[in-house]
Design a protein around this motif. Sequence first.
Motif, PDB file in Angstrom:
ATOM      1  N   ASP A 140       5.738  19.150 -12.458  1.00  0.00           N
ATOM      2  CA  ASP A 140       7.182  19.423 -12.525  1.00  0.00           C
ATOM      3  C   ASP A 140       7.946  18.719 -11.407  1.00  0.00           C
ATOM      4  O   ASP A 140       9.070  19.084 -11.090  1.00  0.00           O
ATOM      5  N   TRP A 141       7.358  17.709 -10.794  1.00  0.00           N
ATOM      6  CA  TRP A 141       8.031  16.915  -9.776  1.00  0.00           C
ATOM      7  C   TRP A 141       7.545  15.482  -9.879  1.00  0.00           C
ATOM      8  O   TRP A 141       6.578  15.200 -10.586  1.00  0.00           O
ATOM      9  N   ARG A 142       8.228  14.565  -9.218  1.00  0.00           N
ATOM     10  CA  ARG A 142       7.929  13.154  -9.320  1.00  0.00           C
ATOM     11  C   ARG A 142       7.704  12.534  -7.944  1.00  0.00           C
ATOM     12  O   ARG A 142       8.150  13.059  -6.934  1.00  0.00           O
ATOM     13  N   LEU A 143       7.006  11.423  -7.928  1.00  0.00           N
ATOM     14  CA  LEU A 143       6.712  10.720  -6.685  1.00  0.00           C
ATOM     15  C   LEU A 143       7.981  10.130  -6.078  1.00  0.00           C
ATOM     16  O   LEU A 143       8.898   9.732  -6.804  1.00  0.00           O
ATOM     17  N   GLY A 144       8.007  10.045  -4.773  1.00  0.00           N
ATOM     18  CA  GLY A 144       9.041   9.259  -4.117  1.00  0.00           C
ATOM     19  C   GLY A 144       8.683   7.791  -4.254  1.00  0.00           C
ATOM     20  O   GLY A 144       7.508   7.424  -4.276  1.00  0.00           O
ATOM     21  N   PRO A 145       9.675   6.908  -4.369  1.00  0.00           N
ATOM     22  CA  PRO A 145       9.398   5.478  -4.555  1.00  0.00           C
ATOM     23  C   PRO A 145       9.034   4.787  -3.249  1.00  0.00           C
ATOM     24  O   PRO A 145       9.826   4.034  -2.670  1.00  0.00           O
ATOM     25  N   SER A 146       7.824   5.049  -2.768  1.00  0.00           N
ATOM     26  CA  SER A 146       7.400   4.452  -1.504  1.00  0.00           C
ATOM     27  C   SER A 146       5.900   4.226  -1.504  1.00  0.00           C
ATOM     28  O   SER A 146       5.147   4.891  -2.225  1.00  0.00           O
ATOM     29  N   LEU A 147       5.464   3.288  -0.672  1.00  0.00           N
ATOM     30  CA  LEU A 147       4.034   3.017  -0.541  1.00  0.00           C
ATOM     31  C   LEU A 147       3.304   4.218   0.047  1.00  0.00           C
ATOM     32  O   LEU A 147       2.131   4.450  -0.261  1.00  0.00           O
ATOM     33  N   THR A 215       4.892 -16.372   5.051  1.00  0.00           N
ATOM     34  CA  THR A 215       3.739 -15.731   5.695  1.00  0.00           C
ATOM     35  C   THR A 215       3.690 -14.228   5.431  1.00  0.00           C
ATOM     36  O   THR A 215       2.695 -13.582   5.754  1.00  0.00           O
ATOM     37  N   GLY A 216       4.753 -13.678   4.869  1.00  0.00           N
ATOM     38  CA  GLY A 216       4.782 -12.241   4.598  1.00  0.00           C
ATOM     39  C   GLY A 216       4.212 -11.908   3.230  1.00  0.00           C
ATOM     40  O   GLY A 216       4.036 -12.793   2.381  1.00  0.00           O
ATOM     41  N   LYS A 217       3.923 -10.645   3.013  1.00  0.00           N
ATOM     42  CA  LYS A 217       3.331 -10.181   1.760  1.00  0.00           C
ATOM     43  C   LYS A 217       4.407  -9.731   0.780  1.00  0.00           C
ATOM     44  O   LYS A 217       5.425  -9.167   1.166  1.00  0.00           O
ATOM     45  N   THR A 218       4.162  -9.989  -0.493  1.00  0.00           N
ATOM     46  CA  THR A 218       5.046  -9.476  -1.528  1.00  0.00           C
ATOM     47  C   THR A 218       4.739  -7.997  -1.764  1.00  0.00           C
ATOM     48  O   THR A 218       3.710  -7.473  -1.309  1.00  0.00           O
ATOM     49  N   TYR A 219       5.615  -7.332  -2.502  1.00  0.00           N
ATOM     50  CA  TYR A 219       5.391  -5.914  -2.770  1.00  0.00           C
ATOM     51  C   TYR A 219       4.109  -5.712  -3.582  1.00  0.00           C
ATOM     52  O   TYR A 219       3.378  -4.741  -3.368  1.00  0.00           O
ATOM     53  N   ALA A 220       3.829  -6.637  -4.475  1.00  0.00           N
ATOM     54  CA  ALA A 220       2.586  -6.538  -5.244  1.00  0.00           C
ATOM     55  C   ALA A 220       1.377  -6.560  -4.323  1.00  0.00           C
ATOM     56  O   ALA A 220       0.421  -5.789  -4.497  1.00  0.00           O
ATOM     57  N   GLU A 221       1.403  -7.432  -3.329  1.00  0.00           N
ATOM     58  CA  GLU A 221       0.288  -7.524  -2.385  1.00  0.00           C
ATOM     59  C   GLU A 221       0.191  -6.270  -1.525  1.00  0.00           C
ATOM     60  O   GLU A 221      -0.918  -5.819  -1.197  1.00  0.00           O
ATOM     61  N   LEU A 222       1.326  -5.690  -1.185  1.00  0.00           N
ATOM     62  CA  LEU A 222       1.308  -4.451  -0.404  1.00  0.00           C
ATOM     63  C   LEU A 222       0.711  -3.307  -1.216  1.00  0.00           C
ATOM     64  O   LEU A 222      -0.039  -2.474  -0.689  1.00  0.00           O
ATOM     65  N   VAL A 223       1.037  -3.271  -2.505  1.00  0.00           N
ATOM     66  CA  VAL A 223       0.463  -2.245  -3.383  1.00  0.00           C
ATOM     67  C   VAL A 223      -1.053  -2.397  -3.453  1.00  0.00           C
ATOM     68  O   VAL A 223      -1.804  -1.408  -3.363  1.00  0.00           O
ATOM     69  N   LEU A 224      -1.535  -3.622  -3.598  1.00  0.00           N
ATOM     70  CA  LEU A 224      -2.981  -3.864  -3.654  1.00  0.00           C
ATOM     71  C   LEU A 224      -3.655  -3.455  -2.346  1.00  0.00           C
ATOM     72  O   LEU A 224      -4.799  -2.959  -2.365  1.00  0.00           O
ATOM     73  N   GLU A 225      -2.971  -3.641  -1.221  1.00  0.00           N
ATOM     74  CA  GLU A 225      -3.534  -3.205   0.060  1.00  0.00           C
ATOM     75  C   GLU A 225      -3.703  -1.690   0.101  1.00  0.00           C
ATOM     76  O   GLU A 225      -4.696  -1.192   0.633  1.00  0.00           O
ATOM     77  N   VAL A 226      -2.746  -0.965  -0.456  1.00  0.00           N
ATOM     78  CA  VAL A 226      -2.856   0.496  -0.485  1.00  0.00           C
ATOM     79  C   VAL A 226      -4.062   0.904  -1.313  1.00  0.00           C
ATOM     80  O   VAL A 226      -4.855   1.770  -0.911  1.00  0.00           O
ATOM     81  N   PHE A 227      -4.242   0.277  -2.459  1.00  0.00           N
ATOM     82  CA  PHE A 227      -5.418   0.582  -3.290  1.00  0.00           C
ATOM     83  C   PHE A 227      -6.703   0.239  -2.527  1.00  0.00           C
ATOM     84  O   PHE A 227      -7.690   0.989  -2.602  1.00  0.00           O
ATOM     85  N   ALA A 228      -6.688  -0.877  -1.811  1.00  0.00           N
ATOM     86  CA  ALA A 228      -7.889  -1.293  -1.080  1.00  0.00           C
ATOM     87  C   ALA A 228      -8.258  -0.308   0.018  1.00  0.00           C
ATOM     88  O   ALA A 228      -9.432  -0.215   0.408  1.00  0.00           O
ATOM     89  N   ASP A 229      -7.283   0.449   0.496  1.00  0.00           N
ATOM     90  CA  ASP A 229      -7.549   1.458   1.524  1.00  0.00           C
ATOM     91  C   ASP A 229      -8.233   2.699   0.953  1.00  0.00           C
ATOM     92  O   ASP A 229      -8.564   3.614   1.706  1.00  0.00           O
ATOM     93  N   HIS A 230      -8.447   2.705  -0.357  1.00  0.00           N
ATOM     94  CA  HIS A 230      -9.095   3.846  -1.024  1.00  0.00           C
ATOM     95  C   HIS A 230     -10.318   3.334  -1.785  1.00  0.00           C
ATOM     96  O   HIS A 230     -10.262   3.118  -2.996  1.00  0.00           O
ATOM     97  N   PRO A 231     -11.427   3.130  -1.076  1.00  0.00           N
ATOM     98  CA  PRO A 231     -12.616   2.574  -1.745  1.00  0.00           C
ATOM     99  C   PRO A 231     -13.179   3.476  -2.840  1.00  0.00           C
ATOM    100  O   PRO A 231     -13.952   3.019  -3.684  1.00  0.00           O
ATOM    101  N   GLU A 232     -12.782   4.750  -2.836  1.00  0.00           N
ATOM    102  CA  GLU A 232     -13.238   5.673  -3.886  1.00  0.00           C
ATOM    103  C   GLU A 232     -12.484   5.445  -5.194  1.00  0.00           C
ATOM    104  O   GLU A 232     -12.862   6.001  -6.241  1.00  0.00           O
ATOM    105  N   VAL A 233     -11.430   4.649  -5.142  1.00  0.00           N
ATOM    106  CA  VAL A 233     -10.647   4.323  -6.327  1.00  0.00           C
ATOM    107  C   VAL A 233     -10.949   2.889  -6.739  1.00  0.00           C
ATOM    108  O   VAL A 233     -10.745   1.956  -5.972  1.00  0.00           O
ATOM    109  N   GLN A 234     -11.447   2.713  -7.950  1.00  0.00           N
ATOM    110  CA  GLN A 234     -11.735   1.365  -8.456  1.00  0.00           C
ATOM    111  C   GLN A 234     -10.511   0.865  -9.210  1.00  0.00           C
ATOM    112  O   GLN A 234     -10.077   1.481 -10.184  1.00  0.00           O
TER     113      GLN A 234
END
Length: 238
Positions: A140-147, A215-234
């Motif tokens: 009954d609630w939604r995520l905030g739009p943030s990494l 030299t900076g990361k795109t938002y897509a790359e930042l999202v992939l970094e967040v996933f990479a920080d969770h090795p239990e998530v494939q």
Amino acid sequence: MVPAPPEVSRFLHGGRLETMPRRREHRLAVARWLAHAALPDLLEPVGERELTRRLGAVADDPVGVRRALVDLGIVHRTRDGAEYWRTELTEHDRLTEDDEPAGAAGTGGPHRTLHLDGGRVDSIAAFYVELDRVFMAGEDWRLGPSLDALDDLLHGGFGAAHGAGRLTVVWHGFARSREALGFAATREYYLAKLADPRFDSGLFRRRLADLEAGTGKTYAELVLEVFADHPEVQLVLR
């Protein structure tokens, strides 16, 4: 096939749908059940003839029902109408729960597989809408739009990830999402942060400069970094 719930069965006769109900909320309830019955696997493409055959098993007017499912946005199709696929996670879906493989003892729960539809991700805001659709169905609630919100989600304390010993996230159409979350969207994101006095302007000015310098990361790359920080998530990119 999942049995029709009471709010749907009232419109069935002998287990079949004769006509779609007129009221929108009733049409949606019936359509979601029909879509799951005919297309049990989310995002799996099915040919027009096969979908019509499947709908014919539960509805007297399978062609009309097929059109209604598309009009309601529950099912999408290719421009030529050759293939159809279900895009909405419904209350009739059951998350994949497999037996743990050898060596996975101690994961503390079942294996679940969730599917992100990259076709829905045309902006950073739309990415979080898609996360809500897949991970937060029934909440009954939604995520905030943030990494940070994405990071919290992958920790598994709530939503569809809660209780999963192993989690697989299949991101369909990732190439399109990567483009939508690329340089232009990331630049707009940083400019919006700079315009908001609540945020650290120095930090986002540096990130914007790095992005524009290549030299900076795109938002897509930042999202992939967040996933990479969770090795239990494939994460599976398709």
